[in-house]
Design a protein around this motif. Structure first.
Motif, mmCIF file in Angstrom:
data_model
loop_
_atom_site.group_PDB
_atom_site.id
_atom_site.type_symbol
_atom_site.label_atom_id
_atom_site.label_comp_id
_atom_site.label_asym_id
_atom_site.label_seq_id
_atom_site.Cartn_x
_atom_site.Cartn_y
_atom_site.Cartn_z
ATOM 1 N N SER B 53 0.810 -1.169 -0.003
ATOM 2 C CA SER B 53 -0.068 -0.114 -0.157
ATOM 3 C C SER B 53 0.757 1.287 -0.002
ATOM 4 C CB SER B 53 -0.848 0.145 1.359
ATOM 5 O OG SER B 53 -2.161 -0.921 1.147
ATOM 6 N N CYS B 90 -5.385 -3.161 -8.579
ATOM 7 C CA CYS B 90 -5.318 -1.760 -7.949
ATOM 8 C C CYS B 90 -6.388 -1.236 -7.382
ATOM 9 C CB CYS B 90 -5.302 -0.823 -9.443
ATOM 10 S SG CYS B 90 -5.205 1.131 -9.095
ATOM 11 N N SER B 91 -6.000 -0.886 -6.176
ATOM 12 C CA SER B 91 -7.250 -0.526 -5.246
ATOM 13 C C SER B 91 -6.836 0.992 -4.604
ATOM 14 C CB SER B 91 -7.374 -1.347 -3.932
ATOM 15 O OG SER B 91 -8.498 -1.163 -3.192
ATOM 16 N N VAL B 92 -7.929 1.625 -4.771
ATOM 17 C CA VAL B 92 -7.548 3.293 -4.562
ATOM 18 C C VAL B 92 -8.559 3.496 -3.341
ATOM 19 C CG1 VAL B 92 -6.460 3.881 -6.901
ATOM 20 C CG2 VAL B 92 -9.106 4.059 -6.380
ATOM 21 N N ILE B 93 -8.162 4.374 -2.511
ATOM 22 C CA ILE B 93 -8.873 4.882 -1.368
ATOM 23 C C ILE B 93 -8.634 6.664 -1.523
ATOM 24 C CG2 ILE B 93 -9.466 5.115 1.063
ATOM 25 C CD1 ILE B 93 -8.324 2.614 1.264
ATOM 26 N N ILE B 94 -9.953 7.366 -1.880
ATOM 27 C CA ILE B 94 -9.711 8.642 -2.596
ATOM 28 C C ILE B 94 -10.512 9.426 -1.656
ATOM 29 C CG2 ILE B 94 -9.794 10.213 -4.433
ATOM 30 C CD1 ILE B 94 -10.366 8.032 -6.128
ATOM 31 N N GLY B 124 -9.810 -4.161 -9.692
ATOM 32 C CA GLY B 124 -9.684 -2.980 -9.071
ATOM 33 C C GLY B 124 -10.958 -2.796 -8.067
ATOM 34 N N ASP B 125 -10.413 -1.612 -7.216
ATOM 35 C CA ASP B 125 -11.652 -1.313 -6.278
ATOM 36 C C ASP B 125 -11.079 0.256 -6.068
ATOM 37 O OD1 ASP B 125 -13.672 -1.794 -4.240
ATOM 38 O OD2 ASP B 125 -11.825 -1.428 -2.762
ATOM 39 N N THR B 126 -12.468 1.007 -6.017
ATOM 40 C CA THR B 126 -12.274 2.398 -5.859
ATOM 41 C C THR B 126 -13.450 2.779 -4.741
ATOM 42 O OG1 THR B 126 -12.285 2.396 -8.149
ATOM 43 C CG2 THR B 126 -12.726 4.435 -7.055
ATOM 44 N N LYS B 127 -12.751 3.274 -3.564
ATOM 45 C CA LYS B 127 -13.507 3.661 -2.329
ATOM 46 C C LYS B 127 -13.139 5.171 -2.450
ATOM 47 C CE LYS B 127 -14.743 -0.044 -0.424
ATOM 48 N NZ LYS B 127 -13.924 -1.377 -1.050
ATOM 49 N N VAL B 128 -14.144 6.021 -2.208
ATOM 50 C CA VAL B 128 -14.435 7.442 -1.766
ATOM 51 C C VAL B 128 -14.649 7.532 -0.350
ATOM 52 C CG1 VAL B 128 -14.794 9.649 -2.438
ATOM 53 C CG2 VAL B 128 -14.810 8.061 -4.136
ATOM 54 N N PHE B 138 -4.670 7.217 -1.240
ATOM 55 C CA PHE B 138 -3.941 6.033 -1.034
ATOM 56 C C PHE B 138 -3.920 4.798 -1.897
ATOM 57 C CE2 PHE B 138 -3.763 6.580 4.165
ATOM 58 C CZ PHE B 138 -2.928 7.564 4.004
ATOM 59 N N ASN B 140 -3.319 0.832 -3.154
ATOM 60 C CA ASN B 140 -2.948 -0.816 -2.938
ATOM 61 C C ASN B 140 -2.621 -1.186 -4.405
ATOM 62 O OD1 ASN B 140 -3.245 -3.585 -2.801
ATOM 63 N ND2 ASN B 140 -2.474 -3.226 -0.948
#
Lengths: 332, 332
Positions: B53, B90-94, B124-128, B138, B140
């Motif tokens: 991460s 690809c996993s993003v936390i925005i 992938g995964d996208t969290k806001v 961040f 991962n």
């Protein structure tokens, strides 16, 4: 699209789909990604591969915690492709000052849920960031599963299939909302968070003809049905009164102004099963804990391609749309 | 161990190792995890699997950005096991409010670096999350690589090996520090962030006898050498003046009060190569950009098992310990 990222873009619904396709799919374009399955199928169809980051707040809630959720979430994505979860990575981002005791509790929950799946954590990463850079702890899990049954895909649903759910819907979303708003539910309401691999395994062992499976997480059952109607270019017609919803969840829905079908789940999945086997599948699902309401909720037609229709008991019809707007942030 | 998580526990050094072993290894105990390699070797030795991460601050810095870093970091961990990076998640936390333009810029960097590795993002995964729940973004990435050469392992280093580095060390750590403190480096100092697979491939193609490889990220070259000395139960003796350090990095080290060997790198790796092939390996490494300082820095002895000794040019000796304390948080 907006110029800055909005909460709605993380809702599992319409705005989220738009962000993913316009930013990520556009840049990373490849055949596997574009299949938009719960997990990527790689290595000659042998392996499933999926990732999820967990940001749920609060960390501990009735029925589960972020640790259990982090293992269930990724293992379920693998199970939805007919795969047995085998290897997980675990990457944590922890806020300076986080209690070690809570971390240990979370890790114990993970361990317990790994055992349910027969999976192991083989690699990890631990980051600590200064106070204020992250709210408590975020966890990423990424998993590899061994595909037990090839060909399960959300792109292959036809009129030969019926649509099922394994249990009453919306419990996770309703529980998190209640916990966050400090609503005293002296009731039995708790998250449905559970590992779905045992249920998938039982269906496969019984040779049930499975066309597609998808766990109804962010965006709920509505999001799954709408995605499927587009991916398979079909119309899904659902009997509204057949969708199992508990009184507690209905109560929370009234407060929230949401439909239960748009609430997140973490142990609830939608199944597209060949008509021949649908009733047998329901019987198998019902043998599992909390699944007494497993049922067929709908069928596939060509009435309105790429749309989901809700038929009410009074004979009225309406479209069930992909959820949009903010829904609940940090639900998973 | 402390009762609450400290920044030092994320430093890549001593406190970090303690947290990992007492909390994560303890709960998740299994043979693969306990090998403590850069990537787990699974599927009958065919595949490497690794996660990371990225929380770096600032997001954009001389030489790279969080996107390039996120692809290099995970692909490099695979390459260090002799594997060709193939599939990434690809996993993003925005954070709500993050500029879409910056997200697009980050994703473009990722795409470019994926091409260097010949890898693709398949899931992938996208969290806001709401403002204040995360600082900007961040990411991962978790990767699967195809093992080209089996048996590369940090547990097998012997007196038959020499210890090499591919370039001058500490640039990433020094660059992030300078960028964060707004130190005007009108110099050429920039992060070494780079994909190492091409270098590993060249060594394998030339049939170089590679015993172990490790990229010197958090905790720097010091952390790698100390880990190796323990994992292989050896003493590593390093000639201090052979370790290549640029003047700019030396300058930053003086301000920080750190040793260059404890500074993070993102395109610098340590190699344990069979004596017969060590000089040939240096020649191959030197053909790559920024690698003109590739060199042999040390040897393996049994003077002090599980320790790293620094020999100075004046004939003095001292232990080079695993870094401890806060070092630089959010370096990667």
């Amino acid at each position: 699209m907006t110029k800055t990222i909005t909460l709605a873009q993380g809702n599992g619904g319409q705005e989220n789909n738009e962000l993913i396709s316009k930013v990520f799919y556009k840049a990373f374009a490849n055949e596997i990604l574009e299949k938009s399955e719960d997990a990527a199928i790689i290595h000659g169809g042998e392996l499933a591969f999926s990732t999820d980051s967990f940001t749920v707040s609060p960390l501990f809630f009735p029925g589960a915690d972020i640790g259990k959720l982090a293992v269930c979430g990724t293992c379920n994505d693998l199970a939805m492709m007919g795969a047995k979860p085998k290897y997980l990575t675990c990457s944590v981002i922890i806020e300076e000052g986080f209690p070690v005791r809570d971390l240990e509790k979370i890790v114990r929950s993970m361990k317990k849920e790994l055992e349910v799946n027969g999976a192991i954590v083989v690699s990890g990463d631990t980051k600590v960031v200064p106070r204020g850079s992250v709210d408590k702890i975020f966890i990423n899990t990424t998993g590899i599963g061994e595909v037990l049954k090839k060909g399960i895909s959300s792109n292959n649903i036809t009129k030969d299939d019926l649509i099922l759910v394994n249990r009453d819907i919306g419990c996770h979303g309703a529980t998190i909302f209640a916990a966050r708003e400090d609503i005293d539910m002296s009731s039995s309401l708790e998250s449905d968070c559970a590992s779905l691999y045992p249920q998938v395994k039982a269906l496969l062992d019984a040779d049930i003809k499975i066309t597609a499976l998808r766990d109804a997480t962010r965006g709920g059952v509505s999001a799954v049905l709408n995605e499927w109607s587009k991916q398979s270019n079909i119309c899904i017609e659902v009997e509204e009164e057949k969708i199992p919803v508990s009184d507690e969840v209905n109560g929370i829905c009234e407060m929230l102004g949401f439909e239960a079908a748009a609430l997140a789940n973490e142990g609830t999945f939608v199944l597209a099963i060949n008509k021949e086997d649908a009733h047998r599948a329901v019987e198998i699902l019902k043998t599992f804990e909390n699944n007494s309401h497993a049922t067929i909720i709908g069928k596939v037609t060509d009435a309105h391609l790429q749309k989901v229709i809700l038929n009410s008991s009074w004979g009225t019809k309406r479209f069930l749309d992909t959820p949009s707007g903010e829904l609940l942030p940090r639900i998973c």
